[in-house]
Design an enzyme around this catalytic site. Structure first.
Site: not given
Ligand code: B16
Ligand code: MG
Length: 211
Positions: A8, A10
Protein backbone atom coordinates in the site's frame (compact mmCIF):
# COMPACT_ATOMS: atom_id res chain seq x y z
CA UNK A 1 6.34 -19.56 -0.17
CA UNK A 2 6.21 -15.77 -0.59
CA UNK A 3 7.87 -14.63 -3.83
CA UNK A 4 6.13 -11.25 -4.23
CA UNK A 5 5.37 -8.29 -2.00
CA UNK A 6 2.63 -5.75 -2.67
CA UNK A 7 2.72 -2.46 -0.80
CA UNK A 8 0.00 0.00 0.00
CA UNK A 9 1.30 3.55 -0.52
CA UNK A 10 -0.40 6.04 1.76
CA UNK A 11 0.31 5.15 5.41
CA UNK A 12 2.92 2.49 4.53
CA UNK A 13 5.53 3.98 2.18
CA UNK A 14 4.64 7.67 2.60
CA UNK A 15 2.35 9.67 4.87
CA UNK A 16 0.17 11.88 2.72
CA UNK A 17 -2.80 11.74 5.12
CA UNK A 18 -2.09 15.28 6.23
CA UNK A 19 -2.26 16.56 2.64
CA UNK A 20 -5.49 14.64 1.94
CA UNK A 21 -6.89 16.18 5.13
CA UNK A 22 -5.87 19.74 4.25
CA UNK A 23 -7.29 19.44 0.74
CA UNK A 24 -10.62 17.88 1.80
CA UNK A 25 -10.88 20.40 4.65
CA UNK A 26 -10.52 23.34 2.27
CA UNK A 27 -13.13 21.87 -0.09
CA UNK A 28 -15.51 21.12 2.83
CA UNK A 29 -15.11 24.61 4.31
CA UNK A 30 -15.88 26.18 0.94
CA UNK A 31 -18.99 23.98 0.64
CA UNK A 32 -20.00 24.66 4.25
CA UNK A 33 -19.91 21.03 5.35
CA UNK A 34 -18.48 19.84 8.68
CA UNK A 35 -15.25 17.81 8.36
CA UNK A 36 -12.68 16.73 10.95
CA UNK A 37 -9.70 14.38 11.38
CA UNK A 38 -11.94 11.58 12.63
CA UNK A 39 -13.92 11.63 9.38
CA UNK A 40 -10.61 11.88 7.49
CA UNK A 41 -9.50 8.58 9.09
CA UNK A 42 -12.45 6.83 7.43
CA UNK A 43 -11.07 7.84 4.01
CA UNK A 44 -7.96 5.64 4.15
CA UNK A 45 -7.70 3.35 1.15
CA UNK A 46 -11.07 4.65 -0.10
CA UNK A 47 -11.28 6.04 -3.66
CA UNK A 48 -11.66 9.79 -4.26
CA UNK A 49 -15.35 9.70 -5.23
CA UNK A 50 -16.23 7.30 -2.38
CA UNK A 51 -14.33 9.60 0.00
CA UNK A 52 -16.45 12.53 -1.20
CA UNK A 53 -19.64 10.55 -0.48
CA UNK A 54 -18.45 9.92 3.10
CA UNK A 55 -17.80 13.67 3.55
CA UNK A 56 -21.23 14.51 2.11
CA UNK A 57 -22.95 12.42 4.83
CA UNK A 58 -22.79 15.67 6.85
CA UNK A 59 -23.95 17.91 3.98
CA UNK A 60 -27.31 19.61 4.51
CA UNK A 61 -27.50 21.96 1.48
CA UNK A 62 -29.40 21.60 -1.81
CA UNK A 63 -29.01 18.32 -3.75
CA UNK A 64 -25.75 18.00 -5.70
CA UNK A 65 -25.69 16.64 -9.25
CA UNK A 66 -23.14 14.02 -10.29
CA UNK A 67 -21.35 16.69 -12.38
CA UNK A 68 -21.10 18.97 -9.33
CA UNK A 69 -19.68 16.09 -7.27
CA UNK A 70 -17.02 15.42 -9.93
CA UNK A 71 -16.22 19.14 -9.86
CA UNK A 72 -15.80 19.06 -6.05
CA UNK A 73 -13.57 15.96 -6.18
CA UNK A 74 -11.49 17.54 -8.96
CA UNK A 75 -11.10 20.72 -6.94
CA UNK A 76 -9.91 18.69 -3.93
CA UNK A 77 -7.44 16.85 -6.16
CA UNK A 78 -6.00 20.12 -7.49
CA UNK A 79 -5.38 21.36 -3.95
CA UNK A 80 -3.93 17.94 -3.02
CA UNK A 81 -1.54 17.83 -6.00
CA UNK A 82 -0.35 21.33 -5.18
CA UNK A 83 0.54 20.06 -1.68
CA UNK A 84 2.20 16.92 -3.10
CA UNK A 85 4.60 19.16 -4.97
CA UNK A 86 6.22 19.91 -1.61
CA UNK A 87 7.32 16.27 -1.27
CA UNK A 88 10.98 15.33 -1.62
CA UNK A 89 13.03 12.10 -1.23
CA UNK A 90 13.40 12.98 2.47
CA UNK A 91 9.70 12.08 2.90
CA UNK A 92 10.66 8.39 2.68
CA UNK A 93 12.58 6.89 5.59
CA UNK A 94 15.92 5.21 4.99
CA UNK A 95 14.38 2.13 6.65
CA UNK A 96 11.78 1.87 3.86
CA UNK A 97 14.36 2.49 1.13
CA UNK A 98 16.82 -0.07 2.53
CA UNK A 99 14.16 -2.71 3.13
CA UNK A 100 12.86 -2.46 -0.45
CA UNK A 101 16.43 -2.84 -1.68
CA UNK A 102 16.99 -5.91 0.51
CA UNK A 103 13.78 -7.55 -0.74
CA UNK A 104 15.01 -7.12 -4.31
CA UNK A 105 18.39 -8.64 -3.39
CA UNK A 106 16.51 -11.67 -2.04
CA UNK A 107 14.79 -12.04 -5.42
CA UNK A 108 11.36 -10.88 -4.21
CA UNK A 109 9.18 -9.18 -6.85
CA UNK A 110 7.71 -5.85 -5.72
CA UNK A 111 4.53 -4.04 -6.72
CA UNK A 112 2.59 -1.10 -5.44
CA UNK A 113 -1.10 -1.71 -4.60
CA UNK A 114 -2.65 1.70 -4.00
CA UNK A 115 -6.13 3.16 -4.49
CA UNK A 116 -4.56 6.49 -5.42
CA UNK A 117 -4.60 7.93 -8.93
CA UNK A 118 -1.64 10.09 -7.85
CA UNK A 119 0.59 7.15 -6.93
CA UNK A 120 3.12 7.65 -9.75
CA UNK A 121 3.44 11.35 -9.03
CA UNK A 122 4.12 10.60 -5.35
CA UNK A 123 6.72 7.89 -6.12
CA UNK A 124 8.38 10.26 -8.58
CA UNK A 125 8.54 13.07 -6.01
CA UNK A 126 10.16 10.81 -3.39
CA UNK A 127 12.44 9.16 -5.97
CA UNK A 128 11.12 5.64 -5.45
CA UNK A 129 9.74 4.72 -8.89
CA UNK A 130 12.69 2.42 -9.59
CA UNK A 131 12.18 0.45 -6.37
CA UNK A 132 8.99 -1.13 -7.81
CA UNK A 133 8.77 -3.74 -10.56
CA UNK A 134 5.09 -2.91 -11.15
CA UNK A 135 2.51 -0.34 -10.14
CA UNK A 136 -1.15 -1.18 -9.59
CA UNK A 137 -3.08 1.95 -8.60
CA UNK A 138 -6.33 3.87 -8.83
CA UNK A 139 -5.90 4.20 -12.59
CA UNK A 140 -6.22 0.48 -13.32
CA UNK A 141 -9.17 -0.39 -11.09
CA UNK A 142 -12.91 0.19 -11.04
CA UNK A 143 -13.52 -0.90 -7.41
CA UNK A 144 -11.50 0.30 -4.42
CA UNK A 145 -10.49 -1.60 -1.27
CA UNK A 146 -11.93 -3.73 0.42
CA UNK A 147 -12.45 -5.10 -3.10
CA UNK A 148 -9.38 -7.22 -4.02
CA UNK A 149 -9.08 -5.78 -7.57
CA UNK A 150 -6.03 -3.56 -6.96
CA UNK A 151 -4.04 -6.47 -5.45
CA UNK A 152 -5.16 -9.05 -8.03
CA UNK A 153 -4.02 -6.65 -10.76
CA UNK A 154 -0.66 -6.25 -9.02
CA UNK A 155 -0.22 -10.05 -8.96
CA UNK A 156 -1.17 -10.23 -12.63
CA UNK A 157 1.36 -7.49 -13.52
CA UNK A 158 4.07 -9.37 -11.59
CA UNK A 159 3.07 -12.74 -13.17
CA UNK A 160 2.68 -14.08 -9.62
CA UNK A 161 0.02 -16.34 -8.12
CA UNK A 162 -2.09 -14.66 -5.39
CA UNK A 163 -1.11 -17.37 -2.88
CA UNK A 164 2.57 -16.45 -3.23
CA UNK A 165 1.91 -12.73 -2.67
CA UNK A 166 2.06 -10.87 0.65
CA UNK A 167 0.43 -7.46 1.09
CA UNK A 168 1.53 -4.80 3.57
CA UNK A 169 -1.34 -2.51 4.61
CA UNK A 170 -2.15 0.15 7.20
CA UNK A 171 -5.92 0.18 6.58
CA UNK A 172 -8.43 -2.43 7.72
CA UNK A 173 -10.14 -2.21 4.30
CA UNK A 174 -6.74 -3.08 2.76
CA UNK A 175 -6.34 -6.19 4.94
CA UNK A 176 -9.82 -7.29 3.90
CA UNK A 177 -8.90 -6.72 0.25
CA UNK A 178 -5.71 -8.78 0.62
CA UNK A 179 -7.57 -11.71 2.20
CA UNK A 180 -10.32 -11.50 -0.46
CA UNK A 181 -7.53 -11.78 -3.04
CA UNK A 182 -6.27 -14.98 -1.38
CA UNK A 183 -2.99 -13.35 -0.30
CA UNK A 184 -1.01 -13.21 2.95
CA UNK A 185 -2.05 -10.03 4.78
CA UNK A 186 0.54 -8.18 6.83
CA UNK A 187 -0.73 -5.34 9.03
CA UNK A 188 1.08 -2.24 10.25
CA UNK A 189 -0.32 0.75 12.16
CA UNK A 190 -4.12 0.93 12.46
CA UNK A 191 -4.59 -2.25 10.41
CA UNK A 192 -3.19 -4.28 13.32
CA UNK A 193 -6.69 -4.06 14.81
CA UNK A 194 -8.00 -6.26 11.97
CA UNK A 195 -8.79 -9.82 13.01
CA UNK A 196 -8.16 -10.95 9.45
CA UNK A 197 -4.43 -10.05 9.40
CA UNK A 198 -2.05 -13.03 9.13
CA UNK A 199 0.86 -11.08 10.61
CA UNK A 200 1.17 -7.83 12.57
CA UNK A 201 4.42 -5.86 12.45
CA UNK A 202 5.63 -2.83 14.38
CA UNK A 203 8.10 -1.39 11.92
CA UNK A 204 8.55 -1.64 8.13
CA UNK A 205 11.80 -3.63 8.17
CA UNK A 206 10.05 -6.42 10.15
CA UNK A 207 8.76 -7.76 6.81
CA UNK A 208 12.24 -9.12 6.17
CA UNK A 209 11.60 -11.65 8.96
CA UNK A 210 8.66 -13.04 6.98
CA UNK A 211 10.68 -14.00 3.92
P1 B16 B 1 -6.39 9.86 -4.95
P2 B16 B 1 -3.67 4.10 -0.53
C1 B16 B 1 -5.54 5.99 -0.88
O1 B16 B 1 -4.19 5.55 -1.00
C2 B16 B 1 -5.67 6.93 0.29
O2 B16 B 1 -5.45 6.23 1.51
C3 B16 B 1 -7.06 7.50 0.33
O3 B16 B 1 -7.19 8.41 1.41
C4 B16 B 1 -7.35 8.23 -0.99
O4 B16 B 1 -8.68 8.74 -1.01
C5 B16 B 1 -7.17 7.23 -2.14
O5 B16 B 1 -5.86 6.70 -2.09
C6 B16 B 1 -7.41 7.86 -3.50
O6 B16 B 1 -6.41 8.83 -3.70
O7 B16 B 1 -7.43 10.91 -4.69
O8 B16 B 1 -4.98 10.37 -4.93
O9 B16 B 1 -6.69 9.06 -6.20
O10 B16 B 1 -3.72 4.09 0.98
O11 B16 B 1 -4.55 3.05 -1.17
O12 B16 B 1 -2.27 4.10 -1.06
MG1 MG C 1 -3.00 3.14 3.18
Amino acid sequence: MIDSFIFDLDGVIVFTDKYHYQAWKQMADELGVYFDEKINNRLRGVSRMDSLEIILERYEGPALSYERKVELATHKNEIYRELLNKMTPSDVSSEVRETLKKLREKGIKISLGSSSKNARLILEKVDLLDAFDEISDGNNITRSKPDPEVFLKAAEFLHSKPETCAVLEDAISGIEAAKAAGMTAVAIGDAKASEKADYRIDTFSDILKLI
